[in-house]
Design an enzyme around this catalytic site. Sequence first.
Site, mmCIF file in Angstrom:
data_model
loop_
_atom_site.group_PDB
_atom_site.id
_atom_site.type_symbol
_atom_site.label_atom_id
_atom_site.label_comp_id
_atom_site.label_asym_id
_atom_site.label_seq_id
_atom_site.Cartn_x
_atom_site.Cartn_y
_atom_site.Cartn_z
ATOM 1 N N LYS A 13 -3.548 24.025 -7.868
ATOM 2 C CA LYS A 13 -5.113 23.225 -8.312
ATOM 3 C C LYS A 13 -6.166 24.031 -7.789
ATOM 4 O O LYS A 13 -7.171 24.105 -8.436
ATOM 5 C CB LYS A 13 -5.000 21.973 -7.258
ATOM 6 N N ARG A 87 -6.445 11.117 -3.371
ATOM 7 C CA ARG A 87 -5.078 11.293 -3.049
ATOM 8 C C ARG A 87 -4.581 9.687 -2.563
ATOM 9 O O ARG A 87 -3.592 9.551 -2.609
ATOM 10 C CB ARG A 87 -5.102 12.100 -1.738
ATOM 11 N N ARG A 126 2.900 31.818 0.428
ATOM 12 C CA ARG A 126 1.697 31.881 0.729
ATOM 13 C C ARG A 126 1.235 32.531 2.185
ATOM 14 O O ARG A 126 0.308 33.200 2.365
ATOM 15 C CB ARG A 126 0.862 30.446 0.407
ATOM 16 N N ARG A 138 -3.009 29.210 6.902
ATOM 17 C CA ARG A 138 -3.503 27.944 7.019
ATOM 18 C C ARG A 138 -2.536 27.209 7.975
ATOM 19 O O ARG A 138 -1.338 27.553 7.895
ATOM 20 C CB ARG A 138 -3.432 27.126 5.863
ATOM 21 N N ARG A 149 3.548 17.093 4.068
ATOM 22 C CA ARG A 149 2.623 16.866 2.974
ATOM 23 C C ARG A 149 3.243 16.106 1.677
ATOM 24 O O ARG A 149 2.566 15.836 0.840
ATOM 25 C CB ARG A 149 2.136 18.254 2.758
HETATM 26 P P1 AMP Z 1 -5.456 20.540 0.730
HETATM 27 O O1 AMP Z 1 -6.328 21.819 0.810
HETATM 28 O O2 AMP Z 1 -6.060 19.870 -0.594
HETATM 29 O O3 AMP Z 1 -3.906 20.927 0.517
HETATM 30 O O4 AMP Z 1 -5.787 19.697 1.926
HETATM 31 C C1 AMP Z 1 -5.409 19.977 3.233
HETATM 32 C C2 AMP Z 1 -5.258 18.774 4.039
HETATM 33 O O5 AMP Z 1 -6.662 18.035 4.331
HETATM 34 C C3 AMP Z 1 -4.240 17.722 3.757
HETATM 35 O O6 AMP Z 1 -2.840 17.876 3.950
HETATM 36 C C4 AMP Z 1 -4.779 16.456 4.265
HETATM 37 O O7 AMP Z 1 -4.432 16.573 5.543
HETATM 38 C C5 AMP Z 1 -6.368 16.689 4.143
HETATM 39 N N1 AMP Z 1 -6.878 16.306 2.915
HETATM 40 C C6 AMP Z 1 -7.406 16.719 1.983
HETATM 41 N N2 AMP Z 1 -8.008 16.175 0.964
HETATM 42 C C7 AMP Z 1 -7.605 14.883 1.225
HETATM 43 C C8 AMP Z 1 -7.837 13.589 0.926
HETATM 44 N N3 AMP Z 1 -8.391 13.237 -0.541
HETATM 45 N N4 AMP Z 1 -7.376 12.299 1.490
HETATM 46 C C9 AMP Z 1 -6.850 12.623 2.721
HETATM 47 N N5 AMP Z 1 -6.513 13.781 3.233
HETATM 48 C C10 AMP Z 1 -7.097 14.974 2.641
#
Ligand code: AMP
Length: 192
Positions: A13, A87, A126, A138, A149
């Site tokens: 994404k 989400r 990654r 990360r 996740r």
């Molecule tokens: P991402 O970079 O989108 O994979 O997000 C990393 C982490 O941030 C996720 O595993 C969640 O812990 C938190 N996170 C990001 N976006 C959301 C969301 N829309 N709702 C809840 N937690 C989020």
Amino acid sequence: MNIILLGPPGAGKGTQASFLVEERGMVQLSTGDMLRAAKDSGSEMGKVVADVMAHGGLVTDEIVIGLIREQLETVKANGFIFDGFPRTLAQADALNGLLTEQGENLDAVIELEVDDNVLVERIVGRAADAAAAGQPVRADDNAESMKVRLMEYYKKTSPLLGYYYAKGQLSRVDGLGSMEQVKADIAAVLNG
Ligand code: AMP
């Protein structure tokens, strides 16, 4: 044009969002990036979310909806790409309301479909690539938090596929192709 990129962690994404930013001048709204920035800044909110994020859980709807609200109220853009948001169904409903308040529409929801085994390999890869290049890894890019996740994705986020399908807004793209192929497939959806 406002779009959502939907798909499990590691589906690509963020990569595809950055192509859309470069080529169409859209603005990427990644709640993951916003939360990582909050964590790095050491703010109170950052402290609250750090642990949940490291373990792969979802932070509260209230926090992420607040972050998106702030952006939509302050940033003027030639189209937003929602990356990693919504989400949950509550977030999806909130987004509808926020867009309506701003006089905006949601034009497309694009699902990047990827095989689960490939996802785990990608995420662990990654982290290995970043480490090999001396770049920061990360905190949640490891096999353990990846499992959480993925579980969060299937329990809480995948119902959004049915939700947007029923609204006639869902398009599916094969996320396993090359980056260029996925990019072309997304362009085909957007140019409709
Ligand atoms: P991402 O970079 O989108 O994979 O997000 C990393 C982490 O941030 C996720 O595993 C969640 O812990 C938190 N996170 C990001 N976006 C959301 C969301 N829309 N709702 C809840 N937690 C989020």
